[in-house]
Design a protein around this motif. Structure first.
Motif, PDB file in Angstrom:
ATOM      1  N   GLU A 148      35.578  30.136  42.041  1.00  0.00           N
ATOM      2  CA  GLU A 148      35.366  31.103  43.125  1.00  0.00           C
ATOM      3  C   GLU A 148      36.466  32.158  43.118  1.00  0.00           C
ATOM      4  O   GLU A 148      36.204  33.347  43.349  1.00  0.00           O
ATOM      5  N   ARG A 149      37.672  31.732  42.845  1.00  0.00           N
ATOM      6  CA  ARG A 149      38.774  32.702  42.775  1.00  0.00           C
ATOM      7  C   ARG A 149      38.581  33.675  41.622  1.00  0.00           C
ATOM      8  O   ARG A 149      38.925  34.856  41.736  1.00  0.00           O
ATOM      9  N   GLN A 150      38.065  33.167  40.516  1.00  0.00           N
ATOM     10  CA  GLN A 150      37.803  34.069  39.395  1.00  0.00           C
ATOM     11  C   GLN A 150      36.799  35.143  39.809  1.00  0.00           C
ATOM     12  O   GLN A 150      36.980  36.337  39.503  1.00  0.00           O
ATOM     13  N   GLY A 151      35.747  34.726  40.532  1.00  0.00           N
ATOM     14  CA  GLY A 151      34.775  35.714  41.010  1.00  0.00           C
ATOM     15  C   GLY A 151      35.410  36.697  41.969  1.00  0.00           C
ATOM     16  O   GLY A 151      35.110  37.907  41.945  1.00  0.00           O
ATOM     17  N   THR A 152      36.323  36.194  42.823  1.00  0.00           N
ATOM     18  CA  THR A 152      37.018  37.079  43.770  1.00  0.00           C
ATOM     19  C   THR A 152      37.897  38.083  43.036  1.00  0.00           C
ATOM     20  O   THR A 152      37.927  39.282  43.378  1.00  0.00           O
ATOM     21  N   VAL A 153      38.606  37.601  42.006  1.00  0.00           N
ATOM     22  CA  VAL A 153      39.466  38.499  41.226  1.00  0.00           C
ATOM     23  C   VAL A 153      38.631  39.571  40.542  1.00  0.00           C
ATOM     24  O   VAL A 153      39.005  40.766  40.525  1.00  0.00           O
ATOM     25  N   GLU A 154      37.503  39.183  39.988  1.00  0.00           N
ATOM     26  CA  GLU A 154      36.640  40.169  39.309  1.00  0.00           C
ATOM     27  C   GLU A 154      36.119  41.197  40.301  1.00  0.00           C
ATOM     28  O   GLU A 154      36.056  42.406  39.983  1.00  0.00           O
TER      29      GLU A 154
END
Length: 320
Positions: A109-115
């Motif tokens: 989920e954090r990866q999606g947030t960073v993107e």
């Protein structure tokens, strides 16, 4: 006169013979007593211990028994704590696996947030650049207006200032987004690792069923080991208690045995210690057993020889 002398001589000889026989009988009894005491001493498992060693061994056996009981109780408590969770499929290894899977999902989920932040950052940088470019053009146009175009010049200058402010706001927003993205990347393992969070989650979810099965089996195996450990510790406590009881029985026997036997056994132990000092512990056991066996064999042969000699000397009439 000669008959009197012969009678006295015969009487004296008979007295000497009787005294010699009494001494032989007494020696025989003493040898039998030593044989019996030596045999008893040999057969007792703790007879060779000195008084100091016996007292120390009793204390050590009591300490061992207490230690094994405490260890067994701690293991039972640990077993009681883990058993319900393991039987319900929530043992420590399964729980650790679930925790790791949850961590990977959060990271994905954090990866999606960073993107998403990166896309917003790119848009803010673009807005800042476009606004700055518009402001520059309007300032340039304002400088090229005629002296009588005061209204036009002021309008362009106001619009340029507004675009410059919009550019600054977009730049500030881009900086804030960059800081937020950097913090999330740090939580994910760094600027190069965070991009693989989704891949790690996909691999973990693909093997999760097998991983949970293996983890549950490992938790059940640990429970079996804990049960075996309780049994082993209980057995060790019982063994230590048995040894303590044997040592206490040995101590009580020594306290109540006749003084002659106690003195004789003390001498046996003293001889054993001297042999140990001369030949070492390993050689002492072999030499002591051989010496005691030789003494027993000799005393048995001597007693049998004395019995046969008395029978041959007195003849069968002694029993009549």
């Amino acid at each position: 006169m000669l008959k009197v002398l012969r009678a006295e001589s015969h009487q004296h000889a008979m007295q000497n013979l009787e005294q010699r026989r009494e001494r032989q009988v007494q020696e025989q009894r003493e040898r039998l007593a030593r044989l019996r005491m030596t045999t008893q001493w040999q057969t007792r498992p703790h007879g060779r211990l000195t008084e100091t060693e016996l007292t120390s061994s009793i204390r050590h056996a009591e300490q061992q028994q207490a230690a094994h009981r405490e260890a067994a109780e701690r293991t039972r408590e640990r077993l009681a704590e883990r058993e319900p969770a393991v039987e319900a499929g929530r043992g420590p290894r399964v729980t650790k696996l679930d925790t790791e899977l949850h961590r990977l999902r959060v990271n994905a989920e954090r990866q999606g947030t960073v993107e998403a932040i990166q896309r917003r950052w790119q848009a803010a940088r673009t807005q800042a650049g476009d606004a700055a470019e518009r402001a520059a053009h309007k300032e340039f146009d304002a400088e090229r207006t005629r002296w009588w175009q005061t209204g036009r010049r002021e309008q362009l200058q106001a619009e340029a200032a507004a675009d410059q402010a919009a550019s600054q706001r977009a730049a500030d927003q881009a900086d804030e987004l960059a800081r937020h993205a950097a913090e999330l990347q740090r939580q994910l393992g760094g600027p190069t690792v965070w991009r693989h969070a989704q891949q790690h989650l996909e691999r973990a979810e693909a093997s999760n069923a097998q991983d949970r099965h293996r983890a549950h089996q490992a938790d059940q195996s640990e429970l079996a080991q804990l049960r075996d450990r309780v049994t082993s510790q209980d057995t060790a406590a019982l063994d230590a208690g048995t040894r303590r009881d044997e040592l206490l029985a040995e101590q009580q026997l020594r306290d109540t045995m006749p003084e002659v036997q106690a003195t004789f056994e003390h001498q046996l132990r003293t001889d054993a210690i001297e042999r140990q000092q001369l030949h070492g512990q390993g050689a002492l056991e072999r030499q002591l057993d051989q010496s005691l066996q030789m003494d027993l064999d000799y005393q048995q042969r001597t007693v049998q020889a004395d019995i046969h000699r008395d029978v041959d000397r007195d003849g069968p009439g002694l029993g009549l």
